[in-house]
Design a protein around this motif. Structure first.
Motif, PDB file in Angstrom:
ATOM      1  N   TRP A  57       0.805  -1.220   0.000  1.00 34.49           N
ATOM      2  CA  TRP A  57       0.000   0.000   0.000  1.00 34.49           C
ATOM      3  C   TRP A  57       0.842   1.275   0.000  1.00 34.49           C
ATOM      4  O   TRP A  57       0.314   2.375  -0.180  1.00 34.49           O
ATOM      5  CB  TRP A  57      -0.940   0.018   1.207  1.00 34.49           C
ATOM      6  CG  TRP A  57      -0.230  -0.096   2.536  1.00 34.49           C
ATOM      7  CD1 TRP A  57       0.034  -1.229   3.225  1.00 34.49           C
ATOM      8  CD2 TRP A  57       0.310   0.978   3.305  1.00 34.49           C
ATOM      9  NE1 TRP A  57       0.711  -0.949   4.390  1.00 34.49           N
ATOM     10  CE2 TRP A  57       0.897   0.398   4.457  1.00 34.49           C
ATOM     11  CE3 TRP A  57       0.379   2.366   3.150  1.00 34.49           C
ATOM     12  CZ2 TRP A  57       1.524   1.156   5.446  1.00 34.49           C
ATOM     13  CZ3 TRP A  57       1.009   3.121   4.136  1.00 34.49           C
ATOM     14  CH2 TRP A  57       1.568   2.533   5.259  1.00 34.49           C
ATOM     15  N   PHE A  58       2.175   1.166   0.189  1.00 34.61           N
ATOM     16  CA  PHE A  58       3.002   2.353   0.371  1.00 34.61           C
ATOM     17  C   PHE A  58       3.890   2.596  -0.851  1.00 34.61           C
ATOM     18  O   PHE A  58       4.050   1.735  -1.721  1.00 34.61           O
ATOM     19  CB  PHE A  58       3.833   2.244   1.653  1.00 34.61           C
ATOM     20  CG  PHE A  58       4.524   0.920   1.847  1.00 34.61           C
ATOM     21  CD1 PHE A  58       5.860   0.751   1.548  1.00 34.61           C
ATOM     22  CD2 PHE A  58       3.818  -0.170   2.350  1.00 34.61           C
ATOM     23  CE1 PHE A  58       6.489  -0.466   1.726  1.00 34.61           C
ATOM     24  CE2 PHE A  58       4.445  -1.395   2.533  1.00 34.61           C
ATOM     25  CZ  PHE A  58       5.777  -1.547   2.216  1.00 34.61           C
ATOM     26  N   SER A 115      11.434  -0.569  -0.493  1.00 31.71           N
ATOM     27  CA  SER A 115      10.547   0.455   0.088  1.00 31.71           C
ATOM     28  C   SER A 115      10.133   0.239   1.530  1.00 31.71           C
ATOM     29  O   SER A 115       9.436   1.099   2.088  1.00 31.71           O
ATOM     30  CB  SER A 115       9.280   0.646  -0.774  1.00 31.71           C
ATOM     31  OG  SER A 115       9.638   0.931  -2.105  1.00 31.71           O
ATOM     32  N   ASP A 121       9.603   3.285   4.204  1.00 34.09           N
ATOM     33  CA  ASP A 121       9.017   4.495   3.618  1.00 34.09           C
ATOM     34  C   ASP A 121       7.490   4.393   3.710  1.00 34.09           C
ATOM     35  O   ASP A 121       6.802   4.098   2.729  1.00 34.09           O
ATOM     36  CB  ASP A 121       9.457   4.663   2.156  1.00 34.09           C
ATOM     37  CG  ASP A 121      10.967   4.769   2.008  1.00 34.09           C
ATOM     38  OD1 ASP A 121      11.642   5.091   3.003  1.00 34.09           O
ATOM     39  OD2 ASP A 121      11.465   4.516   0.900  1.00 34.09           O
ATOM     40  N   TRP A 122       6.965   4.643   4.899  1.00 32.93           N
ATOM     41  CA  TRP A 122       5.569   4.318   5.173  1.00 32.93           C
ATOM     42  C   TRP A 122       4.637   5.482   4.837  1.00 32.93           C
ATOM     43  O   TRP A 122       4.044   6.099   5.718  1.00 32.93           O
ATOM     44  CB  TRP A 122       5.414   3.897   6.633  1.00 32.93           C
ATOM     45  CG  TRP A 122       6.266   2.717   6.989  1.00 32.93           C
ATOM     46  CD1 TRP A 122       7.390   2.721   7.745  1.00 32.93           C
ATOM     47  CD2 TRP A 122       6.059   1.370   6.590  1.00 32.93           C
ATOM     48  NE1 TRP A 122       7.906   1.454   7.849  1.00 32.93           N
ATOM     49  CE2 TRP A 122       7.116   0.593   7.147  1.00 32.93           C
ATOM     50  CE3 TRP A 122       5.099   0.717   5.803  1.00 32.93           C
ATOM     51  CZ2 TRP A 122       7.223  -0.775   6.947  1.00 32.93           C
ATOM     52  CZ3 TRP A 122       5.218  -0.659   5.609  1.00 32.93           C
ATOM     53  CH2 TRP A 122       6.260  -1.380   6.179  1.00 32.93           C
ATOM     54  N   SER A 123       4.508   5.774   3.554  1.00 36.05           N
ATOM     55  CA  SER A 123       3.512   6.749   3.107  1.00 36.05           C
ATOM     56  C   SER A 123       2.722   6.143   1.956  1.00 36.05           C
ATOM     57  O   SER A 123       3.248   5.379   1.146  1.00 36.05           O
ATOM     58  CB  SER A 123       4.177   8.057   2.668  1.00 36.05           C
ATOM     59  OG  SER A 123       5.106   7.829   1.631  1.00 36.05           O
ATOM     60  N   GLU A 124       1.444   6.495   1.868  1.00 31.87           N
ATOM     61  CA  GLU A 124       0.543   5.857   0.912  1.00 31.87           C
ATOM     62  C   GLU A 124       1.010   6.095  -0.524  1.00 31.87           C
ATOM     63  O   GLU A 124       1.502   7.168  -0.864  1.00 31.87           O
ATOM     64  CB  GLU A 124      -0.877   6.395   1.064  1.00 31.87           C
ATOM     65  CG  GLU A 124      -1.479   6.212   2.446  1.00 31.87           C
ATOM     66  CD  GLU A 124      -1.426   7.485   3.259  1.00 31.87           C
ATOM     67  OE1 GLU A 124      -0.333   8.098   3.297  1.00 31.87           O
ATOM     68  OE2 GLU A 124      -2.452   7.863   3.853  1.00 31.87           O
ATOM     69  N   ASP A 125       0.819   5.068  -1.335  1.00 27.45           N
ATOM     70  CA  ASP A 125       1.101   5.181  -2.765  1.00 27.45           C
ATOM     71  C   ASP A 125      -0.106   5.843  -3.426  1.00 27.45           C
ATOM     72  O   ASP A 125      -1.193   5.257  -3.477  1.00 27.45           O
ATOM     73  CB  ASP A 125       1.334   3.781  -3.342  1.00 27.45           C
ATOM     74  CG  ASP A 125       1.704   3.808  -4.817  1.00 27.45           C
ATOM     75  OD1 ASP A 125       1.558   4.878  -5.452  1.00 27.45           O
ATOM     76  OD2 ASP A 125       2.131   2.758  -5.340  1.00 27.45           O
ATOM     77  N   ILE A 166       1.773  -3.663   8.439  1.00 24.73           N
ATOM     78  CA  ILE A 166       2.989  -2.861   8.528  1.00 24.73           C
ATOM     79  C   ILE A 166       4.115  -3.757   9.040  1.00 24.73           C
ATOM     80  O   ILE A 166       3.869  -4.717   9.789  1.00 24.73           O
ATOM     81  CB  ILE A 166       2.785  -1.636   9.454  1.00 24.73           C
ATOM     82  CG1 ILE A 166       3.983  -0.683   9.369  1.00 24.73           C
ATOM     83  CG2 ILE A 166       2.497  -2.056  10.876  1.00 24.73           C
ATOM     84  CD1 ILE A 166       3.759   0.642  10.088  1.00 24.73           C
ATOM     85  N   GLN A 209       6.451   7.207  12.700  1.00 22.41           N
ATOM     86  CA  GLN A 209       5.783   6.689  11.512  1.00 22.41           C
ATOM     87  C   GLN A 209       4.461   5.999  11.862  1.00 22.41           C
ATOM     88  O   GLN A 209       3.430   6.215  11.218  1.00 22.41           O
ATOM     89  CB  GLN A 209       6.701   5.707  10.787  1.00 22.41           C
ATOM     90  CG  GLN A 209       7.937   6.344  10.161  1.00 22.41           C
ATOM     91  CD  GLN A 209       8.828   5.300   9.529  1.00 22.41           C
ATOM     92  OE1 GLN A 209       9.166   4.283  10.152  1.00 22.41           O
ATOM     93  NE2 GLN A 209       9.201   5.520   8.277  1.00 22.41           N
ATOM     94  N   LEU A 249       0.520   7.305  10.954  1.00 20.91           N
ATOM     95  CA  LEU A 249      -0.470   6.508  10.243  1.00 20.91           C
ATOM     96  C   LEU A 249      -1.776   6.419  11.020  1.00 20.91           C
ATOM     97  O   LEU A 249      -2.871   6.538  10.456  1.00 20.91           O
ATOM     98  CB  LEU A 249       0.079   5.100   9.992  1.00 20.91           C
ATOM     99  CG  LEU A 249       1.181   4.965   8.947  1.00 20.91           C
ATOM    100  CD1 LEU A 249       1.785   3.568   8.995  1.00 20.91           C
ATOM    101  CD2 LEU A 249       0.642   5.257   7.551  1.00 20.91           C
TER     102      LEU A 249
END
Length: 722
Positions: free
Chosen positions: A363-364, A373, A376-380, A406, A456, A460
């Protein structure tokens, strides 16, 4: 009082067990007895003294009939005349521990930085026995938690340096237990990835037997639990001791049968690669161990562990609530998904009675495979254009809550985090890093790394109403070293890493108690009592094949209750084994844990759709009864490979039974399954057939299992008292 002290003897008692300790004239702690409740306190006459050749005598002792090499002890030293397994090794000299003082307290002291059983409800008393090595000044406080009502003990040790110079610990076990000479058998739960916790029982032999983990996690290969039982012990009768470690890192479970057939058990942090520097006045806390004894066989022992986990280890609002039925998109889509696919899955799931959608790996940003990746825990935005918050809002319209996968302990070399902070990984200078699944392990012994990971996770959970978090760990620890530890303290890195994981999980628990956390490590690779202190359920295995899963859940039940097993129904052919089994068999198996689905529900036939609806209805109605009841494994003599178990509700008015026949047999004999836990004074009606049975009939005569044409056929029965 559950703890008494009189005449130099400590008498610890639960509802049906006794644990007795004596201070000898030489100020050693002698283990007298642990087992079924007895009346006499001082039973030292059971251990007559005799001279034993090559078993030396303590300094100053006037005779030859007393030796640490033969004395049953509460916590064994090293290098001072006892040549059996040691509990403690420090510095470069001997460790010779003598009783100094004790105290009895109501409640239970916390173990700094470590998970442990809590006191409430039911109450607990703690015995603290203080020992000291008079030469080095090394002090050991042995902690005995006595859970009288729930019939178990906890043990741990606090090691304090009261000397003037630093000391290095090389071995610090959680407990030592010496048992008399009997033909004990050892039961462990070995396995592998996708084949976890397969019961293995074998006679003890002379020498050291045991198992453990050097992987930095409790592992798929072994589990930090073992049992000792007599040859005649069955599931329902005979003596059985159980030992479980409340720890999730590298550990050792060791059993030694000595020259006189007596048996010593020690359990604790894995000594290989471990060291810990203690400055003057500093303390080291060992992980807690849970000890249980039952005369009602292995089932009786297991039920004590199940109560301990449900009542005293699992915490928070989810500990005793029915958990939501979930659908996980992993085996439905793997990395190939977007918001529209997820919402289509959610709408279909909602029609069937599912309550939560879990968005798994992918999902990131940058995560289209498992090669990059992590960290790098940010939404795609290509997959989730409205982000997690927008997805949660859309899911709410279907009636489903949002869950998220996660893997916060890991980082990919191909990630922005690693490019900025390559030193944040566990590593050893000058040595190339081993990768697993194209990822490295973050050094969570470091506060700056933990703070970054927490930021992080917190971000979220702040930005979207996430009600479930699947915390994964998909590789083990190698080149274990920390950039912030000096060379002489690198042996602390693995344990400090584990303490860092616990600190993060405790932050999560305290800040977001309403979030249901499911622990995972490539499936069941960190299925242990330590993790259950922070997450009330654990993904039992990546193998969701009905036959394999039934075996895994059967083995898991020796220590762990149904309420903590994450169990999913997946598609066929199964993605791990290639086996094709019926949806009924898959559902019947998964209903005994926390029910979920991991498949494309849009591909179900009309008949399968009706089956899933029935499964969801059954779970919602009966899961609280199943998970709070008494669980029984049910042997089927003469039917190798067949599995059966049952649950008796707390009020004894409901019985649930599961049976699996793995392979068809031509002209098969009729198998009678006895239910020895049925209440004799009640009459039960089996709800699907309408047949009625007296409790005594179910106990002593049994029920005839239906014929099972085909392979991997399951039977699910429900009896209700009339």
């Amino acid at each position: 009082m559950s703890i008494q002290f009189q005449g130099g003897v400590f008498k610890l008692e639960t509802r049906s067990t006794s644990y007795h300790i004596k201070i000898t004239d030489q100020a050693y702690l002698m283990h007298l007895y642990y087992g079924a409740k007895i009346g006499d306190a001082d039973v030292s006459c059971l251990f007559p003294r005799a001279e034993r050749s090559f078993s030396p005598n303590p300094a100053g002792y006037p005779g030859r009939d007393f030796s640490l090499d033969t004395l049953p002890q509460e916590y064994s030293g090293s290098g001072a005349g006892d040549f059996r397994l040691s509990s403690l090794a420090a510095g470069h000299g001997a460790v010779d521990l003598h009783y100094v003082r004790h105290r009895i307290v109501v409640g239970k002291p916390a173990l700094a930085g470590l998970p442990s059983c809590c006191a409430a409800p039911g109450g607990v008393e703690t015995l603290e026995l203080e020992l000291e090595d008079p030469v080095s000044g090394l002090c050991v406080r042995l902690l005995y938690g006595v859970y009288e009502a729930d019939d178990f003990f906890t043990r741990s040790a606090v090691i304090v340096n009261r000397g003037a110079a630093p000391l290095t610990l090389h071995r610090a076990m959680s407990f030592c237990l010496d048992l008399p000479a009997e033909p004990w058998q050892l039961l462990g739960l070995p396995g592998a990835w996708a084949r976890e916790r397969q019961p293995e029982r074998q006679p003890l032999r002379h020498g050291v037997q045991g198992f453990g983990s050097k992987r930095g996690a409790s592992s798929h290969q072994h589990n930090p639990f073992f049992a000792l039982c007599a040859p005649h012990t069955t599931e329902h009768s005979g003596p059985a001791y159980g030992f479980g470690l409340v720890y999730s890192g590298s550990y050792a479970c060791l059993v030694e049968q000595d020259q006189f057939d007596t048996v010593r058990c020690v359990m604790g942090i894995q000594p290989e690669g471990f060291s810990w520097s203690l400055g003057p006045g500093e303390a080291f806390y060992t992980p807690e161990a849970v000890l249980a004894f039952s005369r009602q066989g292995l089932n009786g022992m297991s039920q004590i562990f199940h109560r301990a986990v449900r009542t005293h280890l699992c915490r928070g609002p989810w500990a005793h609530r029915r958990r939501p039925i979930l659908v996980n998109n992993w085996e439905a889509t793997y990395f190939d998904f977007d918001e529209q696919k997820l919402l289509a899955l959610a709408r279909r799931a909602a029609e069937l009675g599912v309550e939560l959608l879990v968005v798994d790996d992918g999902w990131f940003v940058g995560r289209s495979s498992d090669t990059s990746s992590l960290g790098d825990w940010s939404e795609d935005p290509a997959k989730l254009p409205r982000g997690l918050a927008g997805l949660a809002e859309a899911l709410a319209e279907t009636g489903l809550a949002l869950g998220l996968w996660i893997e916060p302990e890991m980082v990919s070399p191909a990630s922005e985090l690693y490019r900025r902070h390559p030193d944040w990984c566990l590593h050893q200078p000058g040595r190339p890093a081993t990768t697993g699944r194209d990822q490295l392990v973050l050094d969570l012994s470091r506060k700056d790394v933990r703070d970054h990971v927490w930021q992080q996770i917190d971000s979220l959970l702040q930005k979207a109403p996430i009600s479930y978090l699947k915390w994964d760990m998909n590789r083990h620890l190698t080149e274990v070293g920390s950039a912030l530890l000096p060379p002489e303290r690198q042996g602390e890195a693995a344990h400090r890493y584990m303490l860092g994981v616990y600190e993060l999980m405790e932050r999560l628990f305290k800040h977001y108690p309403q979030v249901l956390v499911e622990n995972c490590s490539g499936g069941g690779g960190r299925f242990d009592l330590g993790m259950l202190h922070y997450s009330p359920q654990i993904w039992a295995s990546d193998d969701t094949d009905a036959l394999e899963r039934a075996k895994i859940q059967y083995g898991t039940s020796y220590c762990y209750p149904l309420s903590c097993m994450g169990c999913h129904v997946s598609a066929v052919p199964n993605h791990q084994t290639g086996r094709v089994t019926s949806l009924k068999a898959r559902g019947d198996t998964a209903l005994w844990g926390q029910l979920g689905y991991e498949m494309d529900l849009a591909l179900l036939t009309e008949e399968e759709t009706a089956q899933v609806r029935r499964q969801c209805e059954f779970y919602k109605r009966f899961a609280p009864v199943l998970h709070a009841g008494a669980f029984y494994r049910l042997p089927l003599p003469g039917a190798p490979g067949q599995l059966a178990w049952g649950v008796l509700s707390a009020d004894q008015r409901q019985i649930f039974v599961f049976h699996m026949a793995p392979a068809a047999q031509a002209n098969a004999p009729v198998r009678l399954l006895k239910l020895p836990f049925a209440a004799p004074g009640l009459r039960y009606r089996e709800t699907s057939s309408g047949c009625c049975f007296q409790g005594t009939t179910l106990r002593y005569a049994g029920i005839a299992l239906p014929p099972h044409p085909g392979d991997c056929v399951t039977t699910l029965l429900h009896f209700q008292a009339q």
